[in-house]
Design a protein around this motif. Structure first.
Motif, PDB file in Angstrom:
ATOM      1  N   ASN A   1     -10.420  92.442  -1.429  1.00  0.00           N
ATOM      2  CA  ASN A   1     -10.476  90.964  -1.595  1.00  0.00           C
ATOM      3  C   ASN A   1     -10.317  89.766  -0.544  1.00  0.00           C
ATOM      4  O   ASN A   1     -11.107  88.970  -0.828  1.00  0.00           O
ATOM      5  CB  ASN A   1      -9.245  90.687  -2.903  1.00  0.00           C
ATOM      6  CG  ASN A   1      -9.282  91.498  -3.842  1.00  0.00           C
ATOM      7  OD1 ASN A   1     -10.316  92.074  -4.280  1.00  0.00           O
ATOM      8  ND2 ASN A   1      -8.287  91.622  -4.650  1.00  0.00           N
ATOM      9  N   ARG A   2      -9.524  89.984   0.308  1.00  0.00           N
ATOM     10  CA  ARG A   2      -9.307  89.218   1.409  1.00  0.00           C
ATOM     11  C   ARG A   2      -9.422  89.532   2.795  1.00  0.00           C
ATOM     12  O   ARG A   2      -9.051  89.043   3.818  1.00  0.00           O
ATOM     13  CB  ARG A   2      -7.954  88.393   1.333  1.00  0.00           C
ATOM     14  CG  ARG A   2      -7.781  87.624  -0.008  1.00  0.00           C
ATOM     15  CD  ARG A   2      -8.879  86.490  -0.083  1.00  0.00           C
ATOM     16  NE  ARG A   2      -8.663  85.715  -1.417  1.00  0.00           N
ATOM     17  CZ  ARG A   2      -9.443  84.781  -1.693  1.00  0.00           C
ATOM     18  NH1 ARG A   2      -9.950  84.111  -0.773  1.00  0.00           N
ATOM     19  NH2 ARG A   2      -9.352  84.093  -2.932  1.00  0.00           N
TER      20      ARG A   2
ATOM     21  N   VAL B   1      -2.402  89.950   1.428  1.00  0.00           N
ATOM     22  CA  VAL B   1      -2.206  89.273   0.038  1.00  0.00           C
ATOM     23  C   VAL B   1      -0.768  89.439  -0.409  1.00  0.00           C
ATOM     24  O   VAL B   1       0.014  90.289   0.104  1.00  0.00           O
ATOM     25  CB  VAL B   1      -3.082  89.964  -0.839  1.00  0.00           C
ATOM     26  CG1 VAL B   1      -4.509  89.538  -0.509  1.00  0.00           C
ATOM     27  CG2 VAL B   1      -3.063  91.418  -0.701  1.00  0.00           C
TER      28      VAL B   1
ATOM     29  N   HIS C   1     -11.329  88.291   5.781  1.00  0.00           N
ATOM     30  CA  HIS C   1     -12.138  87.511   4.939  1.00  0.00           C
ATOM     31  C   HIS C   1     -13.050  88.866   4.269  1.00  0.00           C
ATOM     32  O   HIS C   1     -13.394  89.699   4.770  1.00  0.00           O
ATOM     33  CB  HIS C   1     -13.491  86.983   5.600  1.00  0.00           C
ATOM     34  CG  HIS C   1     -14.357  86.232   5.021  1.00  0.00           C
ATOM     35  ND1 HIS C   1     -15.304  86.476   4.218  1.00  0.00           N
ATOM     36  CD2 HIS C   1     -14.589  84.618   5.134  1.00  0.00           C
ATOM     37  CE1 HIS C   1     -16.002  85.676   3.638  1.00  0.00           C
ATOM     38  NE2 HIS C   1     -15.706  84.451   4.106  1.00  0.00           N
TER      39      HIS C   1
ATOM     40  N   ARG D   1     -12.257  83.728   2.390  1.00  0.00           N
ATOM     41  CA  ARG D   1     -11.455  83.737   3.425  1.00  0.00           C
ATOM     42  C   ARG D   1      -9.737  84.014   2.913  1.00  0.00           C
ATOM     43  O   ARG D   1      -9.192  83.461   2.259  1.00  0.00           O
ATOM     44  CB  ARG D   1     -11.443  82.625   4.010  1.00  0.00           C
ATOM     45  CG  ARG D   1     -12.879  82.120   4.840  1.00  0.00           C
ATOM     46  CD  ARG D   1     -12.624  81.157   6.118  1.00  0.00           C
ATOM     47  NE  ARG D   1     -11.937  80.039   5.535  1.00  0.00           N
ATOM     48  CZ  ARG D   1     -11.122  79.169   6.355  1.00  0.00           C
ATOM     49  NH1 ARG D   1     -11.156  79.342   7.447  1.00  0.00           N
ATOM     50  NH2 ARG D   1     -10.531  77.929   5.566  1.00  0.00           N
ATOM     51  N   CYS D   2      -8.992  84.693   3.694  1.00  0.00           N
ATOM     52  CA  CYS D   2      -7.760  84.844   3.416  1.00  0.00           C
ATOM     53  C   CYS D   2      -6.900  83.792   3.627  1.00  0.00           C
ATOM     54  O   CYS D   2      -6.093  83.383   2.815  1.00  0.00           O
ATOM     55  CB  CYS D   2      -7.193  85.957   4.325  1.00  0.00           C
ATOM     56  SG  CYS D   2      -5.535  86.610   3.958  1.00  0.00           S
TER      57      CYS D   2
ATOM     58  N   TYR E   1      -7.082  81.705   0.536  1.00  0.00           N
ATOM     59  CA  TYR E   1      -6.384  82.185  -0.343  1.00  0.00           C
ATOM     60  C   TYR E   1      -4.657  81.780  -0.421  1.00  0.00           C
ATOM     61  O   TYR E   1      -4.050  81.539  -1.251  1.00  0.00           O
ATOM     62  CB  TYR E   1      -6.405  83.725  -0.134  1.00  0.00           C
ATOM     63  CG  TYR E   1      -5.145  84.679  -1.022  1.00  0.00           C
ATOM     64  CD1 TYR E   1      -5.140  84.849  -2.263  1.00  0.00           C
ATOM     65  CD2 TYR E   1      -4.319  85.309  -0.339  1.00  0.00           C
ATOM     66  CE1 TYR E   1      -4.099  85.654  -3.032  1.00  0.00           C
ATOM     67  CE2 TYR E   1      -3.335  86.063  -1.000  1.00  0.00           C
ATOM     68  CZ  TYR E   1      -3.315  86.349  -2.271  1.00  0.00           C
ATOM     69  OH  TYR E   1      -2.324  86.974  -2.856  1.00  0.00           O
TER      70      TYR E   1
END
Length: 212
Positions: free
Chosen positions: A81-82, A91, A174, A179-180, A183
């Protein structure tokens, strides 16, 4: 934990330690989680990270809520996801100890199965969380909510990172959802907008903005 073990726990596991779960596994996990549900009553889902600003499911009601026994932390390496297997991001997870303020969403019982399938795909791609039913304390009283808590036995679990190390990891991440950095900052901003104070996350967000 000794010093060498502590350092090792702060490094991402090798890519081969990361395993995606298939649709059959997700369905079995949902059925296990709902084993005591009557199939009709509305259900509550607790959001503490991106679900606060991007729930992506229809809900009848949203309430600010607090759970006890867990706290919000950037404690899970993200390779989808990130981040990527080569450059993972971080995350949020609910780690043991303390309490956490977030948002509880009420979903219609008639829509529950349609909603939980995509939610499992989003939250449980590699089964890093443990779905639990916890009391979500709201201004209108407690409600039993579905909460995705961190599985400390998961290969992606990480703890003991300094704010400086977190910022460095987040800035490199990313993945398929972007991009993390975005988030983390969107989560921090959404919590502030909701009147929720998370001092450590605020410090991380400030450091990210300063580093940009």
């Amino acid at each position: 934990m000794n010093t060498s073990a502590a350092r090792a726990s702060q490094l991402p596991p090798p890519p081969e330690a990361f395993h995606l779960r298939d649709a059959a596994w997700h369905q079995a996990s949902i059925e296990q989680t709902l084993r005591h549900w009557d199939g009709r009553s509305d259900l509550w889902v607790f959001g503490y990270g991106s679900l606060v600003w991007r729930p992506e499911f229809d809900h009848l009601e949203a309430r600010r809520a607090r759970i006890h026994g867990y706290h919000r932390a950037l404690c899970l390496w993200s390779r989808i996801n990130r981040g990527t297997p080569e450059r993972p991001g971080l995350v949020f997870g609910l780690d043991l100890g303390g309490s956490c303020d977030g948002v509880a969403y009420r979903i219609a019982g008639s829509r529950a199965l349609d909603i939980l399938g995509p939610l499992w795909q989003r939250e449980m791609p590699s089964a890093s969380y443990v779905p639990r039913w916890l009391n979500c304390h709201t201004e209108s009283g407690p409600v039993p909510g579905l909460v995705f808590t961190m599985d400390r036995k998961d290969a992606g679990y990480v703890t003991g990172l300094s704010i400086e190390r977190i910022v460095s990891i987040v800035r490199q991440g990313h993945g398929r959802y972007g991009r993390c950095t975005d988030y983390v900052l969107q989560t921090a901003d959404a919590l502030e907008t909701a009147g929720i104070t998370d001092r450590r996350l605020r410090a991380i967000a400030q450091a990210l903005r300063h580093a940009s």
